[in-house]
Design a protein around this motif. Structure first.
Motif, PDB file in Angstrom:
ATOM      1  N   PHE A 123       0.820  -1.218   0.000  1.00  0.00           N
ATOM      2  CA  PHE A 123       0.000   0.000   0.000  1.00  0.00           C
ATOM      3  C   PHE A 123       0.857   1.272   0.000  1.00  0.00           C
ATOM      4  CE2 PHE A 123       1.123  -1.564   4.062  1.00  0.00           C
ATOM      5  CZ  PHE A 123       1.584  -0.437   4.708  1.00  0.00           C
ATOM      6  N   MET A 168      10.020   8.856   8.915  1.00  0.00           N
ATOM      7  CA  MET A 168       8.895   8.210   8.236  1.00  0.00           C
ATOM      8  C   MET A 168       8.760   8.679   6.795  1.00  0.00           C
ATOM      9  SD  MET A 168       5.903   8.162  11.092  1.00  0.00           S
ATOM     10  CE  MET A 168       6.202   7.611  12.776  1.00  0.00           C
ATOM     11  N   GLY A 169       9.850   9.221   6.261  1.00  0.00           N
ATOM     12  CA  GLY A 169       9.814   9.609   4.850  1.00  0.00           C
ATOM     13  C   GLY A 169      10.108   8.391   3.994  1.00  0.00           C
ATOM     14  N   GLY A 171      11.955   5.260   2.454  1.00  0.00           N
ATOM     15  CA  GLY A 171      12.982   4.307   2.861  1.00  0.00           C
ATOM     16  C   GLY A 171      12.704   3.595   4.171  1.00  0.00           C
ATOM     17  N   GLU A 172      13.502   2.580   4.422  1.00  0.00           N
ATOM     18  CA  GLU A 172      13.418   1.814   5.672  1.00  0.00           C
ATOM     19  C   GLU A 172      14.668   2.150   6.494  1.00  0.00           C
ATOM     20  OE1 GLU A 172      11.476  -0.127   7.638  1.00  0.00           O
ATOM     21  OE2 GLU A 172      13.290  -0.178   8.855  1.00  0.00           O
ATOM     22  N   SER A 203      11.054   4.906  12.587  1.00  0.00           N
ATOM     23  CA  SER A 203       9.925   4.044  12.252  1.00  0.00           C
ATOM     24  C   SER A 203      10.408   2.879  11.392  1.00  0.00           C
ATOM     25  CB  SER A 203       8.888   4.866  11.480  1.00  0.00           C
ATOM     26  OG  SER A 203       7.800   4.060  11.099  1.00  0.00           O
ATOM     27  N   THR A 204       9.967   1.672  11.726  1.00  0.00           N
ATOM     28  CA  THR A 204      10.402   0.507  10.941  1.00  0.00           C
ATOM     29  C   THR A 204       9.224  -0.377  10.557  1.00  0.00           C
ATOM     30  OG1 THR A 204      11.812  -1.462  10.900  1.00  0.00           O
ATOM     31  CG2 THR A 204      10.943  -0.821  13.064  1.00  0.00           C
ATOM     32  N   SER A 225       5.487  -0.221  12.021  1.00  0.00           N
ATOM     33  CA  SER A 225       4.386  -0.187  11.061  1.00  0.00           C
ATOM     34  C   SER A 225       3.737  -1.555  11.071  1.00  0.00           C
ATOM     35  CB  SER A 225       4.947   0.142   9.676  1.00  0.00           C
ATOM     36  OG  SER A 225       5.422   1.464   9.690  1.00  0.00           O
ATOM     37  N   HIS A 227       0.038  -2.489  10.897  1.00  0.00           N
ATOM     38  CA  HIS A 227      -0.966  -2.511   9.816  1.00  0.00           C
ATOM     39  C   HIS A 227      -1.870  -3.728   9.745  1.00  0.00           C
ATOM     40  CE1 HIS A 227       1.261   0.919   8.605  1.00  0.00           C
ATOM     41  NE2 HIS A 227       2.254   0.253   8.063  1.00  0.00           N
ATOM     42  N   GLU A 269       1.935   1.913  14.387  1.00  0.00           N
ATOM     43  CA  GLU A 269       1.240   2.557  13.270  1.00  0.00           C
ATOM     44  C   GLU A 269       0.355   1.539  12.568  1.00  0.00           C
ATOM     45  OE1 GLU A 269       4.236   5.328  11.116  1.00  0.00           O
ATOM     46  OE2 GLU A 269       5.293   3.824  12.281  1.00  0.00           O
ATOM     47  N   THR A 271      -2.073   1.609   9.249  1.00  0.00           N
ATOM     48  CA  THR A 271      -2.720   2.264   8.110  1.00  0.00           C
ATOM     49  C   THR A 271      -4.053   1.557   7.874  1.00  0.00           C
ATOM     50  OG1 THR A 271      -0.627   2.924   7.113  1.00  0.00           O
ATOM     51  CG2 THR A 271      -2.509   2.760   5.638  1.00  0.00           C
ATOM     52  N   PHE A 302      -5.644   5.322   4.954  1.00  0.00           N
ATOM     53  CA  PHE A 302      -4.858   5.072   3.744  1.00  0.00           C
ATOM     54  C   PHE A 302      -4.922   6.273   2.790  1.00  0.00           C
ATOM     55  CE2 PHE A 302      -4.967   3.616  -0.728  1.00  0.00           C
ATOM     56  CZ  PHE A 302      -3.635   3.264  -0.842  1.00  0.00           C
ATOM     57  N   ASN A 303      -3.763   6.686   2.298  1.00  0.00           N
ATOM     58  CA  ASN A 303      -3.691   7.758   1.305  1.00  0.00           C
ATOM     59  C   ASN A 303      -3.503   7.152  -0.082  1.00  0.00           C
ATOM     60  OD1 ASN A 303      -3.790  10.142   3.000  1.00  0.00           O
ATOM     61  ND2 ASN A 303      -1.810   9.468   3.770  1.00  0.00           N
ATOM     62  N   CYS A 346       1.489  10.634   4.028  1.00  0.00           N
ATOM     63  CA  CYS A 346       2.159   9.337   4.253  1.00  0.00           C
ATOM     64  C   CYS A 346       1.963   8.431   3.056  1.00  0.00           C
ATOM     65  CB  CYS A 346       1.524   8.573   5.410  1.00  0.00           C
ATOM     66  SG  CYS A 346       1.551   9.396   6.946  1.00  0.00           S
ATOM     67  N   GLY A 347       3.039   7.830   2.619  1.00  0.00           N
ATOM     68  CA  GLY A 347       2.924   6.845   1.553  1.00  0.00           C
ATOM     69  C   GLY A 347       2.818   7.462   0.177  1.00  0.00           C
TER      70      GLY A 347
HETATM   71  N1  SAH Z   1       9.811   2.170   6.268  1.00  0.00           N
HETATM   72  C1  SAH Z   1       9.420   2.781   7.492  1.00  0.00           C
HETATM   73  C2  SAH Z   1       9.221   4.274   7.428  1.00  0.00           C
HETATM   74  C3  SAH Z   1       8.479   4.888   6.242  1.00  0.00           C
HETATM   75  S1  SAH Z   1       6.724   4.797   6.063  1.00  0.00           S
HETATM   76  C4  SAH Z   1       8.174   2.112   8.023  1.00  0.00           C
HETATM   77  O1  SAH Z   1       7.602   1.283   7.315  1.00  0.00           O
HETATM   78  O2  SAH Z   1       7.805   2.371   9.145  1.00  0.00           O
HETATM   79  C5  SAH Z   1       5.927   5.810   7.211  1.00  0.00           C
HETATM   80  C6  SAH Z   1       4.501   5.293   7.549  1.00  0.00           C
HETATM   81  O3  SAH Z   1       3.535   5.580   6.500  1.00  0.00           O
HETATM   82  C7  SAH Z   1       4.500   3.792   7.700  1.00  0.00           C
HETATM   83  O4  SAH Z   1       3.740   3.420   8.822  1.00  0.00           O
HETATM   84  C8  SAH Z   1       3.859   3.365   6.411  1.00  0.00           C
HETATM   85  O5  SAH Z   1       3.363   2.077   6.504  1.00  0.00           O
HETATM   86  C9  SAH Z   1       2.807   4.418   6.206  1.00  0.00           C
HETATM   87  N2  SAH Z   1       2.274   4.445   4.843  1.00  0.00           N
HETATM   88  C10 SAH Z   1       2.882   4.034   3.719  1.00  0.00           C
HETATM   89  N3  SAH Z   1       2.068   4.192   2.652  1.00  0.00           N
HETATM   90  C11 SAH Z   1       0.932   4.714   3.100  1.00  0.00           C
HETATM   91  C12 SAH Z   1      -0.271   5.135   2.450  1.00  0.00           C
HETATM   92  N4  SAH Z   1      -0.434   5.040   1.141  1.00  0.00           N
HETATM   93  N5  SAH Z   1      -1.235   5.655   3.232  1.00  0.00           N
HETATM   94  C13 SAH Z   1      -1.064   5.793   4.564  1.00  0.00           C
HETATM   95  N6  SAH Z   1       0.045   5.413   5.218  1.00  0.00           N
HETATM   96  C14 SAH Z   1       1.037   4.879   4.497  1.00  0.00           C
END
Ligand code: SAH
Length: 372
Positions: A123, A168-169, A171-172, A203-204, A225, A227, A269, A271, A302-303, A346-347
């Motif tokens: 997602f 939370m930008g 990358g992991e 955030s991982t 994360s 989910h 977190e 989503t 979810f975005n 996010c995302g």
């Molecule tokens: N890789 C790291 C950090 C980046 S993502 C991680 O997974 O935590 C930052 C957050 O945004 C994560 O919780 C991720 O799952 C969430 N995210 C990613 N895509 C998204 C989307 N389309 N809508 C809402 N949240 C999303």
């Protein structure tokens, strides 16, 4: 860039320990680290020649051996809601994104750690790009320096600044831990940016060996994360779950939190995706799963992004999900979407990854294997 210039160290990424070791090696007094770091991170010096309280010899040595380069800002975008996004050029030539989200009493900076991402969460639009490269420490801390400097320029009375940082930008972070840890240390160091350890969050998606490395190394705040409340669904949404299932992930996080003491919690977190993980049964499972786990839950509606098959849930559905967890005693916040008009949610961070040849399945696997 010439070969010689490329080999120069970028002192922007030097931690206090790095500075002290360097100065000692040169036979200089270690306290110069304080002066130099204040010049770099408090006064945003761009050149060693500005450091007037440092001896000329030392300044020249630093100038010869290294540089003080911030990554280049390719573009700055401002949303109608005040959210600000910077497109930043990485050493690889690709663009990554940094987002500043102003709120009444705080300002959160969302920082990228990699160009693209190897984890391929179903997602996430960054995941859809595949992995390109790791950011260097100087490129990670550089994002905070750019934001701090620009915000001070735009709001000279300093009523808008970065009070919180979330990794939370793009990358992991835990697949680039060697560059992320020194950057996070600089964010929390008073001679760096002096942000409290409770307000800097890594955030991982669940890189368990990375979390194990954090134990006894740092006291930064941690978010996971999650989910999904069960492995079957999480395998689908967050494929790294096949390697490190939920039980192992929660176990290592509990150890990390316990080790920090001081009633520290982990941010979970979640989503919320319409018709995928938002049923009452999912809330019940999640509540059972997290019983006794020291956490706060953050729901992210979810975005959507181009090409995704997933849908954003209604706010009513998100609130209902929240209420079920609150009733069971959890502290649950819902993240509001910000910066929609500049694709800063996010995302939605995609930057612009130049090298698409590395987006293959094989390369993803190599990156994950190497890093863990
Ligand atoms: N890789 C790291 C950090 C980046 S993502 C991680 O997974 O935590 C930052 C957050 O945004 C994560 O919780 C991720 O799952 C969430 N995210 C990613 N895509 C998204 C989307 N389309 N809508 C809402 N949240 C999303």
């Amino acid at each position: 860039m010439t070969e010689a210039a490329r080999q120069k160290v970028n002192y922007l990424g030097y931690t206090q320990a790095d500075w002290r070791a360097l100065l000692e090696g040169l036979g200089e007094k270690p306290f110069h680290a304080n002066q130099i770091m204040k010049w770099i991170h408090h006064r945003f010096a761009g050149d060693f020649s500005e450091m007037t309280d440092i001896s000329k010899g030392l300044r020249e040595h630093l100038d010869h051996t290294g540089e003080l380069n911030e990554p280049e800002v390719f573009k700055e975008l401002v949303s109608t809601d005040g959210t600000r996004k910077w497109l930043i050029k990485s050493a690889s030539g690709s663009l990554v994104e940094t987002v500043f989200i102003p709120e009444d009493s705080r300002g959160t900076l969302c920082v990228s750690s990699q160009v693209g991402c190897a984890l391929d969460c179903s997602f996430c639009s960054t995941g859809k790009q595949g992995f390109n490269s790791n950011l260097h420490t100087s490129e990670i801390i550089g994002q905070l320096r750019i934001a701090m400097r620009r915000l001070a320029e735009v709001y000279p009375d300093r009523n808008r600044t970065v009070t919180n940082v979330v990794m939370m930008g793009m990358g992991e972070p835990l697949l680039n831990i060697d560059n992320v840890l020194p950057a996070v240390e600089l964010m929390m160091d008073d001679l760096g940016y002096g942000i409290s350890k409770r307000k800097v969050t890594v955030s991982t998606a669940g890189v368990v060996p990375g979390i194990e490395k954090l134990i006894d190394t740092t006291d930064v705040s941690l978010a996971i994360s999650l989910h999904a409340p069960n492995d079957e669904l999480r395998n689908e949404l967050v494929p790294i779950n096949k390697k490190y299932p939920i039980a192992r992930l929660l176990d290592v996080c509990a150890t990390y939190a316990r080790n920090l003491g001081e009633k520290r919690t982990i941010t979970v977190e979640y989503t919320v995706i319409d018709g995928v993980n938002d049923a009452p049964e999912h809330a019940r499972q999640l509540s059972r799963l997290l019983q006794g786990f020291p956490c706060k839950i953050n729901l992210i509606p979810f975005n959507p992004f181009p090409g995704t098959g997933y849908k954003r849930p209604s706010m009513t559905a998100v609130r209902a999900f929240q209420d079920r967890l609150v009733r069971d005693g959890y502290s649950v916040t819902v993240r509001t979407t910000r910066g929609d008009d500049i694709n800063a949610a996010c995302g939605q961070l995609v930057g612009q990854v130049a090298d698409k040849t590395r987006r293959q399945e094989k390369y993803r696997k190599i990156q994950v294997e190497q890093a863990v």
